[in-house]
Design a protein around this motif. Structure first.
Motif, mmCIF file in Angstrom:
data_model
loop_
_atom_site.group_PDB
_atom_site.id
_atom_site.type_symbol
_atom_site.label_atom_id
_atom_site.label_comp_id
_atom_site.label_asym_id
_atom_site.label_seq_id
_atom_site.Cartn_x
_atom_site.Cartn_y
_atom_site.Cartn_z
ATOM 1 N N SER A 38 0.825 -1.208 0.000
ATOM 2 C CA SER A 38 0.000 0.000 0.000
ATOM 3 C C SER A 38 0.860 1.259 0.000
ATOM 4 O O SER A 38 0.493 2.269 -0.615
ATOM 5 N N GLY A 39 2.021 1.187 0.659
ATOM 6 C CA GLY A 39 2.925 2.333 0.604
ATOM 7 C C GLY A 39 3.441 2.573 -0.801
ATOM 8 O O GLY A 39 3.446 3.716 -1.296
ATOM 9 N N SER A 94 0.661 3.875 -3.038
ATOM 10 C CA SER A 94 0.334 5.285 -2.812
ATOM 11 C C SER A 94 1.221 6.204 -3.642
ATOM 12 O O SER A 94 0.755 7.230 -4.159
ATOM 13 N N PHE A 95 2.491 5.865 -3.774
ATOM 14 C CA PHE A 95 3.391 6.685 -4.594
ATOM 15 C C PHE A 95 3.104 6.496 -6.082
ATOM 16 O O PHE A 95 3.184 7.443 -6.863
ATOM 17 N N VAL A 96 2.747 5.263 -6.452
ATOM 18 C CA VAL A 96 2.455 4.997 -7.864
ATOM 19 C C VAL A 96 1.161 5.675 -8.290
ATOM 20 O O VAL A 96 1.039 6.191 -9.417
ATOM 21 N N ALA A 97 0.181 5.726 -7.384
ATOM 22 C CA ALA A 97 -1.163 6.204 -7.737
ATOM 23 C C ALA A 97 -1.156 7.621 -8.292
ATOM 24 O O ALA A 97 -1.948 7.952 -9.180
ATOM 25 N N ARG A 98 -0.290 8.483 -7.780
ATOM 26 C CA ARG A 98 -0.302 9.874 -8.243
ATOM 27 C C ARG A 98 0.633 10.102 -9.425
ATOM 28 O O ARG A 98 0.753 11.216 -9.909
ATOM 29 N N PRO A 140 -4.933 5.178 -13.136
ATOM 30 C CA PRO A 140 -4.879 4.258 -11.994
ATOM 31 C C PRO A 140 -5.747 3.011 -12.183
ATOM 32 O O PRO A 140 -5.446 1.951 -11.631
ATOM 33 N N GLY A 141 -6.844 3.137 -12.948
ATOM 34 C CA GLY A 141 -7.702 1.971 -13.185
ATOM 35 C C GLY A 141 -6.968 0.875 -13.927
ATOM 36 O O GLY A 141 -7.119 -0.313 -13.612
ATOM 37 N N MET A 142 -6.166 1.268 -14.916
ATOM 38 C CA MET A 142 -5.364 0.280 -15.645
ATOM 39 C C MET A 142 -4.335 -0.359 -14.711
ATOM 40 O O MET A 142 -4.081 -1.566 -14.775
ATOM 41 N N ALA A 143 -3.745 0.471 -13.836
ATOM 42 C CA ALA A 143 -2.768 -0.064 -12.892
ATOM 43 C C ALA A 143 -3.425 -1.049 -11.928
ATOM 44 O O ALA A 143 -2.842 -2.082 -11.573
ATOM 45 N N LEU A 144 -4.659 -0.741 -11.495
ATOM 46 C CA LEU A 144 -5.389 -1.650 -10.617
ATOM 47 C C LEU A 144 -5.645 -2.983 -11.318
ATOM 48 O O LEU A 144 -5.464 -4.057 -10.734
ATOM 49 N N ALA A 145 -6.041 -2.911 -12.579
ATOM 50 C CA ALA A 145 -6.268 -4.137 -13.351
ATOM 51 C C ALA A 145 -4.975 -4.937 -13.492
ATOM 52 O O ALA A 145 -4.966 -6.170 -13.373
ATOM 53 N N ALA A 191 2.236 -11.989 -3.197
ATOM 54 C CA ALA A 191 0.806 -11.717 -3.376
ATOM 55 C C ALA A 191 0.335 -10.612 -2.439
ATOM 56 O O ALA A 191 -0.474 -9.752 -2.826
ATOM 57 N N THR A 192 0.827 -10.601 -1.212
ATOM 58 C CA THR A 192 0.369 -9.583 -0.256
ATOM 59 C C THR A 192 0.791 -8.186 -0.689
ATOM 60 O O THR A 192 0.076 -7.212 -0.428
ATOM 61 N N LEU A 193 1.936 -8.066 -1.337
ATOM 62 C CA LEU A 193 2.354 -6.755 -1.873
ATOM 63 C C LEU A 193 1.321 -6.231 -2.868
ATOM 64 O O LEU A 193 0.964 -5.033 -2.856
ATOM 65 N N LEU A 194 0.825 -7.086 -3.712
ATOM 66 C CA LEU A 194 -0.122 -6.663 -4.742
ATOM 67 C C LEU A 194 -1.490 -6.341 -4.149
ATOM 68 O O LEU A 194 -2.156 -5.392 -4.596
ATOM 69 N N TRP A 195 -1.930 -7.103 -3.160
ATOM 70 C CA TRP A 195 -3.177 -6.742 -2.490
ATOM 71 C C TRP A 195 -3.040 -5.388 -1.795
ATOM 72 O O TRP A 195 -3.974 -4.593 -1.806
ATOM 73 N N GLY A 196 -1.882 -5.151 -1.191
ATOM 74 C CA GLY A 196 -1.675 -3.862 -0.539
ATOM 75 C C GLY A 196 -1.695 -2.713 -1.525
ATOM 76 O O GLY A 196 -2.281 -1.651 -1.255
ATOM 77 N N ALA A 197 -1.076 -2.894 -2.679
ATOM 78 C CA ALA A 197 -1.025 -1.827 -3.688
ATOM 79 C C ALA A 197 -2.393 -1.555 -4.292
ATOM 80 O O ALA A 197 -2.654 -0.448 -4.791
#
Length: 827
Positions: A294-295, A298-302, A307-312, A364-370
Motif C-alpha cells: 500500500s505504501g 500510494s506513490f504509484v497512484a499519483r 490508476p484503473g489500468m494499474a489496478l487491473a 501476493a500480499t504486496l499486490l493486495w496492498g497496492a
C-alpha cells in the motif's frame, strides 16, 4: 480516465491542499499506526474471549470474522452520511479512538454477562442456533468495529481528492496496516504469552487514549477548521464515471485476499506446526506485505496516467502470485531440508518459519496492498467528499473480504479442497482485472476484448499449474521434510494412504503399512493400531468405566480413531454414548478403517454424535454423565488450551452425576516441564483428589491419563476383578487383554501418583485459565522439547502406594503393593 480529470484541478486549490495536509502528514502516519496496533490487539483478544462463548468451530470463527469485518464495512460506509463535514476531522477521530477504548474495556467485563444470557437461550439448534451465535458475535463486535471502520473516512476529510491527497490517503492506510503488524507481533509474542487478555486490553486502550489526546492536541494547533464554513450542499455526491466497477474490482481484491489467507494459513500451519506463534508469523507477514504494497501503491497512484489500468494490472499479477504461492506450498516447502529437531531453541525455528512464510505469500500480499490506493485514485472525482470516497472503497474491499472468509472456510475448502480453492482464487483475481477494465469497453472495445481474452487464457493456464498438497505434508506436518527425504531414499515406502480428506475444520489422512494403520489430523499423529496407542486409547475408556460402579451415560470429547468411544460399547450398563467431534469428516472415515478396533461405535444405536466445539456443547448442554473423557488434540495447537483450562474442568465437573468420573489425556512428549506441570496443576485445582495413570509398555511410553471425580471413593481391586469375571463383562475383559491388561491388577498397576502426593512438584505452578490461555503459548515454546524421560522420572519419584485409594483384600492388593512399590523402568 480519472487521472486526467484530477489533473484539471485548479493549481491554487492544489497548492492549498498540499500546504495544509503535508504539515500534518507525519504526525497522522504515527497516529494511524498506533490505531492499527491497538486494533490488532483487540481483534486477537476479542476472538479468544468470544470463542469461549460461541465455540471455536469453523462456523463460529466464520461468524466472528464476519461480525468483525462487517463492523468495519458498516462504519466506513456510514460515516460520511452520519457525520457532517462541518465537524473538525481531528476531533471526530479523537472521539472515535476514545469510543474504541471504552468498548475494548467493556468487552472484558461484558462478555461474561453475554455468556450467561447466551446460555439461557443456547438450546437452539440448526439455523436458529447459528442465528443466535451470529447475534452474540455481532452484538459484541459491531459497536467497536463500527468506530474502527469510521476512523479512516474521518481523517480523510483533512485532505482533498487531488492526486497528492489521494496518495496521502493511501499512505494513511499503509501506516494503519504497519501498526497492525506491530500489534500482531506484540500480542502474539509478548502480551498474551507473558501476561493475559486483561493486560493486553488495557495496553490497547492506553494506545487509543494516547492517540486521541495527540489528535486533540493537533486539532488545537491547527486552528479553525475551514470545512465548518463550507455548505455541505455544495459538495458533489456524484461519483466518477466507472467508479462502481472500481468498487467491484477492489471487492474482488478483498475477496481473494481473505480467501487466500484462509487457504494459506491452513496449509502453512501444516508445514510449520499449528501453534499460536505460527499464526502470528503468518498474519504478521501478510500484514507486512499489505503495508509495503500500500505504501508503494500510494506513490504509484499519483504518478500513473490511468490508476484503473494499474489496478487491473495488479489483479493479473495477483493471479500469477497466487499460482506461485500454490506451487511453493505444494512442491517446494515440503521438500526443504528443514528438520525441526535440529534446534531445541524455538526462536531458531521461528526464524526458519518466518523465512518460509515470506517466500510463500509475500509477493501476493504486496499486490493486495497496492490495490487499495490504486482503487482510491481510480475512483476519485474532483471536489468529491474524501470521506465518502475512502469509506466506499474501504467498505467495498471489506465486504469482499467477508465473502472471501465465509465462502472459502465454510464452502469451498470442504467441497473442493485447497487445490481447487486456489484455482478459484486465480480465476477470481483475473475476474477482478476484467471488471477494473470495464470502463474501457465503450471507448476502446478492441483493447477490452483483447484484455478479456488474455485474462481468460492467463487464468486457465495458471490454474492448471496448481497441484495438490502432498498427502505426506497433511499427515506428517512439520516433520514432513526429513520423512520425505527418507522416502526418497526408499525408506518406509510401504506406507500408503488409504484415506485423504480436507474437511471444514481439519485435514485427515489414514495410512496403512502392513497390518498397522495410522490416523493423522492436520499434520499430527492422533491414533494408530500399534500396541502403545491402542493401550492408551482403551485406558481412556476402561479406567473411568471400571472405577465408576456402573456407568450408564458417557460423553467422549474427540472421536479420533473412535477407539476410546468404542471401549464403552461392551459395557452392559451403558445406555448412552455421546461423542462430541469438531470435524464431520472424521467419524465416517474412522468407522471405515478402524471399525474393528473401535467396535463400530458409530453404528451402535446407543451412540449420538454432536458435531460442535466440545467446550461449547458442554457449556450449553443440560445433560449430566457418569463418565466424561476428554482426548483433544495436543495442547500446543492454537485454541486447544480452552480444553485444558480450569474453567473447562469446572464445567466438566458440573456435568458429572454423583460418583461420576472425568478422564483427561495428557501427553508428556513434545512438551517441556513447565507445560506438563501447568496441565497437572490446572486439573488438580478442580479435582484435588485426582489420580495419574501411566501408559507404559516394553520400556516405552509418553502419555498419562488423569482421573478426577467430584466425590472420589476407594477403588477395590477385587471388586473390579469380579466385574471382569462376569459373563456380561467378557467383551470388556477381551478388550483389555488385547492391549496386555489380563487382570484388574495389571490395569490398576499403571497408577503413577495423585494430586496430594505431587503437591511439592507443582508448587508455585501457574494455572491455565480462560483469561490467560497461557498453556498454548507455553506449550508452543516447548514443542521441540526432549525432556519427556526426565519428566516421567520426576513424576514417579513422588509415587507411593495409596492405601486409602487402592483398597481390597487378598492376593490382588498384595500384588499391587509389589508392582507399584517396584522401581519403574525409564525410557
Amino acid at each position: 480516465m480519472s487521472g486526467n480529470r484530477l489533473a484539471t484541478k485548479p493549481v491554487q486549490a492544489e497548492t492549498q491542499a498540499v500546504e495544509r495536509g503535508y504539515r500534518y502528514l507525519v504526525p497522522w502516519l504515527l497516529l494511524f499506526a498506533g490505531s492499527g496496533c491497538a486494533a490488532l490487539i483487540y481483534e486477537i483478544v476479542w476472538f479468544q474471549l468470544l470463542q469461549l462463548v460461541i465455540g471455536s468451530s469453523a462456523v463460529s470463527l466464520g461468524l466472528l470474522l464476519a461480525a468483525y469485518m462487517g463492523g468495519l464495512c458498516l462504519g466506513s460506509a456510514a460515516f460520511p452520511r452520519l457525520v457532517s463535514t462541518r465537524q473538525h476531522p481531528m476531533r471526530v477521530y479523537a472521539l472515535l479512538e476514545l469510543g474504541i477504548a471504552a468498548f475494548g474495556i467493556l468487552a472484558l467485563f461484558g462478555v461474561p454477562l453475554v455468556a450467561r444470557i447466551y446460555i439461557a437461550g443456547a438450546g437452539l439448534t440448526g439455523l436458529a442456533g447459528l442465528i443466535l451465535r451470529g447475534a452474540v458475535a455481532a452484538g459484541c463486535l459491531l459497536p467497536p468495529t463500527f468506530l474502527m471502520g469510521a476512523s479512516l473516512p474521518a481523517i480523510a476529510r483533512w485532505v482533498e481528492t487531488t492526486p497528492q491527497g489521494v496518495s496521502w490517503l493511501g499512505l494513511l492506510y499503509s501506516a494503519n496496516v504497519a501498526g497492525a503488524v506491530t500489534g500482531c507481533v506484540l500480542a502474539g509474542f509478548y502480551l498474551l504469552r507473558v501476561h493475559d487478555m486483561g493486560f493486553a486490553t488495557y495496553i490497547a486502550a492506553a494506545i487509543n487514549v494516547a492517540v486521541a489526546l495527540l489528535a486533540l492536541a493537533l486539532a488545537s494547533g491547527a486552528g479553525h477548521w475551514t470545512g465548518a464554513d463550507v455548505d455541505e450542499r455544495s459538495i458533489p455526491v456524484a461519483r466518477a464515471p466507472g467508479a462502481m466497477f472500481i468498487y467491484a474490482a477492489i471487492a474482488f481484491s478483498g475477496l481473494t485476499a481473505l480467501g487466500a489467507e484462509v487457504v494459506w494459513t491452513r496449509l502453512l500451519s501444516l508445514l510449520l506446526g499449528a501453534t499460536v506463534y505460527t499464526f502470528s508469523i503468518i498474519l504478521a507477514v501478510f500484514l507486512t506485505g499489505l503495508w509495503a504494497g500500500s505504501g508503494a501503491g500510494s506513490f504509484v497512484a499519483r504518478r500513473v496516467r490511468d490508476p484503473g489500468m494499474a489496478l487491473a494490472g495488479c489483479q493479473i499479477l495477483l493471479a500469477l502470485a497466487i499460482a506461485w504461492t500454490a506451487f511453493t506450498l505444494a512442491s517446494v516447502l515440503p521438500w526443504w531440508p528443514v528438520d525441526p529437531w535440529l534446534a531445541i531453541n524455538p526462536w531458531a525455528n521461528f526464524d526458519l518459519d518466518l523465512t518460509r512464510t515470506i517466500r510463500a505469500i509475500f509477493p501476493a500480499t504486496l499486490l493486495w496492498g497496492a490495490s487499495f490506493p490504486l482503487a482510491l485514485a481510480a475512483a476519485a472525482a474532483n471536489k468529491e467528499d474524501p470521506a465518502r470516497l475512502t469509506g466506499e472503497v474501504y467498505a467495498a474491499n471489506t465486504a469482499g473480504s467477508i465473502v472471501g472468509t465465509l465462502a472459502f472456510s465454510l464452502l469451498l475448502i470442504p467441497a473442493m479442497g485447497t487445490q481447487g480453492s486456489q484455482q478459484v482464487l486465480i480465476w477470481l483475481a483475473a475476474a477482478g482485472a476484467v471488471i477494473a477494465l470495464v470502463p474501457l469497453a465503450s471507448k476502446k472495445s478492441l483493447v477490452f476484448a483483447g484484455a478479456l481474452g488474455g485474462a481468460v487464457v492467463v487464468a486457465w493456464g495458471l490454474a492448471a499449474t496448481v497441484g495438490a498438497m502432498p498427502w505426506q505434508a497433511i499427515a506428517y506436518g512439520r516433520r514432513v521434510a526429513p520423512i520425505l527425504r527418507g522416502l526418497d531414499r526408499g525408506a518406509d515406502a510401504r506406507t500408503t494412504p488409504v484415506f485423504v480428506g480436507e474437511g471444514i475444520n481439519s485435514s485427515v489422512v489414514i495410512t496403512q503399512r502392513g497390518d498397522q494403520k495410522s490416523f493423522y489430523v492436520s499434520g499430527k499423529s492422533e491414533a494408530s493400531s500399534t500396541l502403545l496407542d491402542m493401550r492408551l486409547q482403551r485406558m481412556m475408556g476402561h479406567l473411568p468405566a471400571l472405577v465408576d460402579a456402573a456407568p450408564h451415560s458417557v460423553l467422549v470429547v474427540g472421536f479420533g480413531a473412535g477407539v476410546t468411544a468404542g471401549s464403552f460399547v461392551p459395557y452392559p450398563d451403558v445406555s448412552s454414548i455421546v461423542i462430541c467431534e469438531l470435524e464431520p469428516l472424521i467419524p465416517p472415515a474412522s468407522d471405515e478403517f478402524f471399525g474393528n478396533e473401535n467396535n463400530h461405535v458409530l453404528r451402535d444405536p446407543r451412540t449420538r454424535v454432536v458435531y460442535d466445539d466440545a467446550r461449547h456443547y458442554i457449556l450449553i448442554s443440560p445433560e449430566k454423565f457418569d463418565v466424561i473423557t476428554t482426548d483433544p488434540i495436543h495442547p500446543w495447537v492454537k485454541g486447544t488450551s480452552t480444553l485444558y483450562s480450569r474453567e473447562y474442568y469446572e464445567m466438566v465437573k458440573s456435568h458429572l452425576n454423583p460418583g461420576g468420573v472425568a478422564a483427561q489425556w495428557l501427553p508428556i512428549y513434545e512438551s517441556d516441564e513447565d507445560t506438563v506441570k501447568t496441565e497437572l496443576a490446572t486439573f488438580f485445582s478442580v479435582f484435588p483428589s485426582a489420580t495419574v495413570w501411566s501408559n507404559y509398555v516394553d520400556g516405552d511410553g509418553y502419555d498419562l491419563v488423569l482421573l478426577g471425580s467430584a466425590d472420589p471413593s476407594a477403588i477395590r481391586a477385587d471388586a473390579v476383578q469380579r466385574r471382569l469375571d462376569q459373563s456380561s463383562y467378557s467383551a470388556v475383559a477381551a478388550s483389555l487383554a488385547e492391549v496386555r491388561f489380563h487382570s484388574a491388577v495389571e490395569l490398576l498397576a499403571t497408577y503413577a501418583g495423585r494430586a496430594q502426593d505431587l503437591a511439592p512438584m507443582l508448587a508455585d505452578t501457574q494455572i491455565n485459565d480462560d483469561l490467560n490461555m497461557r498453556l498454548q503459548y507455553m506449550a508452543g515454546l516447548g514443542l521441540n522439547s526432549v525432556t519427556a524421560p526426565q519428566i516421567y522420572r520426576e513424576l514417579l519419584s513422588y509415587r507411593k502406594f495409596p492405601d486409602d485409594l487402592l483398597a481390597g483384600s487378598g492376593e490382588g492388593v498384595n500384588t499391587l503393593h509389589e508392582l507399584i512399590g517396584r522401581p519403574h523402568k525409564t525410557f
